[in-house]
Design an enzyme around this catalytic site. Structure first.
Site, PDB file in Angstrom:
ATOM      1  N   LYS A  10       0.807  -1.234   0.000  1.00  0.00           N
ATOM      2  CA  LYS A  10       0.000   0.000   0.000  1.00  0.00           C
ATOM      3  C   LYS A  10       0.833   1.273   0.000  1.00  0.00           C
ATOM      4  O   LYS A  10       0.455   2.266  -0.614  1.00  0.00           O
ATOM      5  CB  LYS A  10      -0.934   0.015   1.209  1.00  0.00           C
ATOM      6  CG  LYS A  10      -2.021  -1.008   1.079  1.00  0.00           C
ATOM      7  CD  LYS A  10      -2.968  -0.954   2.238  1.00  0.00           C
ATOM      8  CE  LYS A  10      -3.928  -2.119   2.120  1.00  0.00           C
ATOM      9  NZ  LYS A  10      -4.951  -2.111   3.131  1.00  0.00           N
TER      10      LYS A  10
ATOM     11  N   ASN B  37      -5.068   2.065  -1.507  1.00  0.00           N
ATOM     12  CA  ASN B  37      -5.543   0.674  -1.532  1.00  0.00           C
ATOM     13  C   ASN B  37      -6.376   0.364  -2.776  1.00  0.00           C
ATOM     14  O   ASN B  37      -6.801  -0.778  -2.942  1.00  0.00           O
ATOM     15  CB  ASN B  37      -6.291   0.291  -0.250  1.00  0.00           C
ATOM     16  CG  ASN B  37      -7.731   0.756  -0.219  1.00  0.00           C
ATOM     17  OD1 ASN B  37      -8.052   1.830  -0.724  1.00  0.00           O
ATOM     18  ND2 ASN B  37      -8.602  -0.034   0.386  1.00  0.00           N
TER      19      ASN B  37
ATOM     20  N   GLY C 269       0.068   0.495  15.162  1.00  0.00           N
ATOM     21  CA  GLY C 269       0.455   0.302  13.768  1.00  0.00           C
ATOM     22  C   GLY C 269       0.638   1.653  13.106  1.00  0.00           C
ATOM     23  O   GLY C 269       0.025   2.655  13.542  1.00  0.00           O
TER      24      GLY C 269
ATOM     25  N   GLY D 111       1.393   1.488   9.424  1.00  0.00           N
ATOM     26  CA  GLY D 111       1.475   1.105   8.013  1.00  0.00           C
ATOM     27  C   GLY D 111       0.332   1.733   7.231  1.00  0.00           C
ATOM     28  O   GLY D 111      -0.292   2.709   7.669  1.00  0.00           O
TER      29      GLY D 111
ATOM     30  N   ARG E  74       5.915  -0.371  16.096  1.00  0.00           N
ATOM     31  CA  ARG E  74       7.226  -0.989  16.319  1.00  0.00           C
ATOM     32  C   ARG E  74       8.348  -0.113  15.786  1.00  0.00           C
ATOM     33  O   ARG E  74       9.245   0.281  16.522  1.00  0.00           O
ATOM     34  CB  ARG E  74       7.257  -2.357  15.629  1.00  0.00           C
ATOM     35  CG  ARG E  74       8.619  -3.006  15.621  1.00  0.00           C
ATOM     36  CD  ARG E  74       8.598  -4.317  14.884  1.00  0.00           C
ATOM     37  NE  ARG E  74       8.256  -4.189  13.463  1.00  0.00           N
ATOM     38  CZ  ARG E  74       8.243  -5.182  12.601  1.00  0.00           C
ATOM     39  NH1 ARG E  74       8.534  -6.400  13.013  1.00  0.00           N
ATOM     40  NH2 ARG E  74       7.923  -4.982  11.325  1.00  0.00           N
TER      41      ARG E  74
ATOM     42  N   ARG F 169       8.355   5.165  10.703  1.00  0.00           N
ATOM     43  CA  ARG F 169       6.987   5.276  10.166  1.00  0.00           C
ATOM     44  C   ARG F 169       6.073   5.996  11.159  1.00  0.00           C
ATOM     45  O   ARG F 169       5.195   6.761  10.782  1.00  0.00           O
ATOM     46  CB  ARG F 169       6.427   3.877   9.876  1.00  0.00           C
ATOM     47  CG  ARG F 169       7.046   3.252   8.659  1.00  0.00           C
ATOM     48  CD  ARG F 169       6.006   2.542   7.842  1.00  0.00           C
ATOM     49  NE  ARG F 169       6.007   1.107   8.067  1.00  0.00           N
ATOM     50  CZ  ARG F 169       5.283   0.272   7.333  1.00  0.00           C
ATOM     51  NH1 ARG F 169       4.535   0.703   6.360  1.00  0.00           N
ATOM     52  NH2 ARG F 169       5.313  -1.012   7.598  1.00  0.00           N
TER      53      ARG F 169
HETATM   54  N1  LIG Z   1     -10.308  -5.386   7.159  1.00  0.00           N
HETATM   55  C1  LIG Z   1      -9.936  -4.715   6.093  1.00  0.00           C
HETATM   56  O1  LIG Z   1     -10.736  -4.262   5.255  1.00  0.00           O
HETATM   57  C2  LIG Z   1      -8.488  -4.431   5.904  1.00  0.00           C
HETATM   58  C3  LIG Z   1      -8.086  -3.405   5.036  1.00  0.00           C
HETATM   59  C4  LIG Z   1      -6.737  -3.141   4.921  1.00  0.00           C
HETATM   60  C5  LIG Z   1      -5.805  -3.882   5.626  1.00  0.00           C
HETATM   61  N2  LIG Z   1      -6.219  -4.878   6.442  1.00  0.00           N
HETATM   62  C6  LIG Z   1      -5.236  -5.630   7.233  1.00  0.00           C
HETATM   63  O2  LIG Z   1      -4.455  -4.709   7.956  1.00  0.00           O
HETATM   64  C7  LIG Z   1      -3.183  -5.269   8.217  1.00  0.00           C
HETATM   65  C8  LIG Z   1      -2.094  -4.218   7.986  1.00  0.00           C
HETATM   66  O3  LIG Z   1      -2.103  -3.872   6.611  1.00  0.00           O
HETATM   67  P1  LIG Z   1      -1.173  -2.690   6.067  1.00  0.00           P
HETATM   68  O4  LIG Z   1      -1.494  -2.527   4.653  1.00  0.00           O
HETATM   69  O5  LIG Z   1      -1.241  -1.528   6.984  1.00  0.00           O
HETATM   70  O6  LIG Z   1       0.301  -3.361   6.185  1.00  0.00           O
HETATM   71  P2  LIG Z   1       1.683  -2.619   6.282  1.00  0.00           P
HETATM   72  O7  LIG Z   1       1.666  -1.296   5.615  1.00  0.00           O
HETATM   73  O8  LIG Z   1       2.692  -3.630   5.867  1.00  0.00           O
HETATM   74  O9  LIG Z   1       1.842  -2.320   7.858  1.00  0.00           O
HETATM   75  C9  LIG Z   1       1.962  -3.370   8.758  1.00  0.00           C
HETATM   76  C10 LIG Z   1       1.954  -2.830  10.181  1.00  0.00           C
HETATM   77  O10 LIG Z   1       2.096  -3.954  11.091  1.00  0.00           O
HETATM   78  C11 LIG Z   1       3.286  -3.765  11.878  1.00  0.00           C
HETATM   79  N3  LIG Z   1       3.949  -5.043  12.117  1.00  0.00           N
HETATM   80  C12 LIG Z   1       4.128  -6.035  11.212  1.00  0.00           C
HETATM   81  N4  LIG Z   1       4.812  -7.045  11.789  1.00  0.00           N
HETATM   82  C13 LIG Z   1       5.034  -6.682  13.074  1.00  0.00           C
HETATM   83  C14 LIG Z   1       5.704  -7.302  14.177  1.00  0.00           C
HETATM   84  N5  LIG Z   1       6.263  -8.529  14.066  1.00  0.00           N
HETATM   85  N6  LIG Z   1       5.731  -6.654  15.358  1.00  0.00           N
HETATM   86  C15 LIG Z   1       5.172  -5.413  15.478  1.00  0.00           C
HETATM   87  N7  LIG Z   1       4.542  -4.764  14.465  1.00  0.00           N
HETATM   88  C16 LIG Z   1       4.491  -5.397  13.284  1.00  0.00           C
HETATM   89  C17 LIG Z   1       4.166  -2.840  11.071  1.00  0.00           C
HETATM   90  O11 LIG Z   1       5.092  -2.229  11.902  1.00  0.00           O
HETATM   91  P3  LIG Z   1       6.454  -1.593  11.281  1.00  0.00           P
HETATM   92  O12 LIG Z   1       6.090  -0.245  10.736  1.00  0.00           O
HETATM   93  O13 LIG Z   1       7.369  -1.541  12.442  1.00  0.00           O
HETATM   94  O14 LIG Z   1       6.922  -2.534  10.208  1.00  0.00           O
HETATM   95  C18 LIG Z   1       3.115  -1.878  10.499  1.00  0.00           C
HETATM   96  O15 LIG Z   1       2.695  -0.965  11.474  1.00  0.00           O
HETATM   97  C19 LIG Z   1      -3.078  -6.497   7.335  1.00  0.00           C
HETATM   98  O16 LIG Z   1      -3.249  -7.642   8.132  1.00  0.00           O
HETATM   99  C20 LIG Z   1      -4.240  -6.368   6.373  1.00  0.00           C
HETATM  100  O17 LIG Z   1      -4.733  -7.628   5.973  1.00  0.00           O
HETATM  101  C21 LIG Z   1      -7.537  -5.157   6.586  1.00  0.00           C
END
Ligand SMILES: NC(=O)c1ccc[n+]([C@@H]2O[C@H](COP(=O)([O-])OP(=O)(O)OC[C@H]3O[C@@H](n4cnc5c(N)ncnc54)[C@H](OP(=O)(O)O)[C@@H]3O)[C@@H](O)[C@H]2O)c1
Length: 272
Positions: free
Chosen positions: A71, A92, A132, A134, A157, A161
């Site tokens: 994203k 997205n 979070g 991200g 974490r 960001r």
């Molecule tokens: N329900 C829905 O409609 C919907 C829509 C969008 C997304 N989602 C879900 O939202 C989630 C995040 O998506 P995203 O696009 O924001 O992903 P992203 O941009 O990759 O961000 C991931 C986030 O999770 C954190 N993270 C990942 N691994 C971690 C760990 N081991 N320990 C601590 N923090 C960790 C990252 O921290 P860092 O910055 O430190 O890496 C970051 O804040 C996904 O599971 C996605 O499936 C759901």
């Protein structure tokens, strides 16, 4: 039925096996009689630019839903961006706007607040903590900040960001208390907006001991429906809100983004 004139849309992410958007979008295309199909593309972390360069050569490829982990990097591949996508620093959804050009928008935040409202939860005046920083977290933070919460606490974490999101929100919402935090305790609404909970061996995104009765804990993860953190806080008397509501809350907006302005033809035989 897929035919020679069918428009092609993708769901691009890694992994994608858990994704629910293609099923929902294909059902909407079908219900509205539109000649389009959405298929999943499993594209690893650094390959999105090459993938899009190839897809842009496919004339009937019209756009895509962008999910983890693309994203934020996808924003650099968009010629045009909406203000909310620019502020969230992520997109997205992307749609074709020229032979080699795509525009992007970010609908996750709206989806999240529409989902909350549909479940009867309000935002105004509440102390909110987002875990979070991200793509999803940033979009949720922007959408919540627009709805007059009492306070917004950001936890993540990685510091870089977190600081970047904090700065963008501080500049855009100067009257809102936006702070960088360490603990989820002391809030009315806590959002797990990390990807922790997707895999079975993931640690919990935060300490459930800091959550008490009366707090609402919301999730972005859709599979499993009730994640380990939701189970843990529910045992402590908190109210829970599952991640599926966020997708349900934006399906209509995604459909409109892809189909508005007659971008997708009605299937033959379904014309009015
Ligand atoms: N329900 C829905 O409609 C919907 C829509 C969008 C997304 N989602 C879900 O939202 C989630 C995040 O998506 P995203 O696009 O924001 O992903 P992203 O941009 O990759 O961000 C991931 C986030 O999770 C954190 N993270 C990942 N691994 C971690 C760990 N081991 N320990 C601590 N923090 C960790 C990252 O921290 P860092 O910055 O430190 O890496 C970051 O804040 C996904 O599971 C996605 O499936 C759901």
């Amino acid at each position: 039925m897929i035919g020679g004139a069918t428009k092609l849309f993708g769901l691009v992410g890694h992994p994608v096996a858990h994704a629910r958007t293609p099923q929902a979008m294909n059902a909407l295309f079908e219900r509205n009689g539109l000649d389009a199909v959405m298929v999943p593309f499993d594209v690893p972390g650094t390959d999105l630019a090459r993938c899009l360069a190839s897809l842009s050569r496919v004339g009937n490829f019209q756009g895509m839903v962008v999910t983890v982990p693309h994203k934020m990097s996808a924003i650099a591949l968009c010629r045009d961006l909406t203000p909310r996508a620019r502020l969230a620093g992520a997109v997205n959804v992307m749609r074709r706007v020229g032979e080699d050009a795509f525009a992007g928008d970010m609908l996750d935040g709206e989806g999240f607040v529409v989902g909350l409202a549909a479940a009867g939860h309000s935002v105004a005046g509440r102390r909110i903590c987002i875990v979070g920083a991200g793509g999803a977290a940033s979009a949720i933070a922007v959408a919540l900040a627009e709805r007059q919460p009492a306070k917004l606490t950001l936890i993540n974490r990685s510091r870089e960001r977190l600081l970047a999101l904090h700065e963008r929100l501080r500049l855009r919402f100067p009257d809102l208390e936006v702070v960088i935090g360490e603990h989820v305790g002391g809030h009315d609404l806590v959002v797990n907006a990390t990807s922790l909970g997707l895999r079975e061996d993931d640690p919990l995104p935060f300490d459930p001991e800091q959550i008490g009765p009366g707090v609402l804990v919301a999730e972005v993860i859709m599979t499993p429906e009730i994640t380990p953190i939701l189970h843990a806080v529910a045992r402590r008397g908190a109210a829970i809100h599952a991640g599926r509501a966020m997708l349900d809350g934006q399906l209509d907006a995604i459909f409109r983004y892809f189909s508005e302005g007659g971008r997708i033809a009605v299937r033959r035989g379904r014309e009015a």
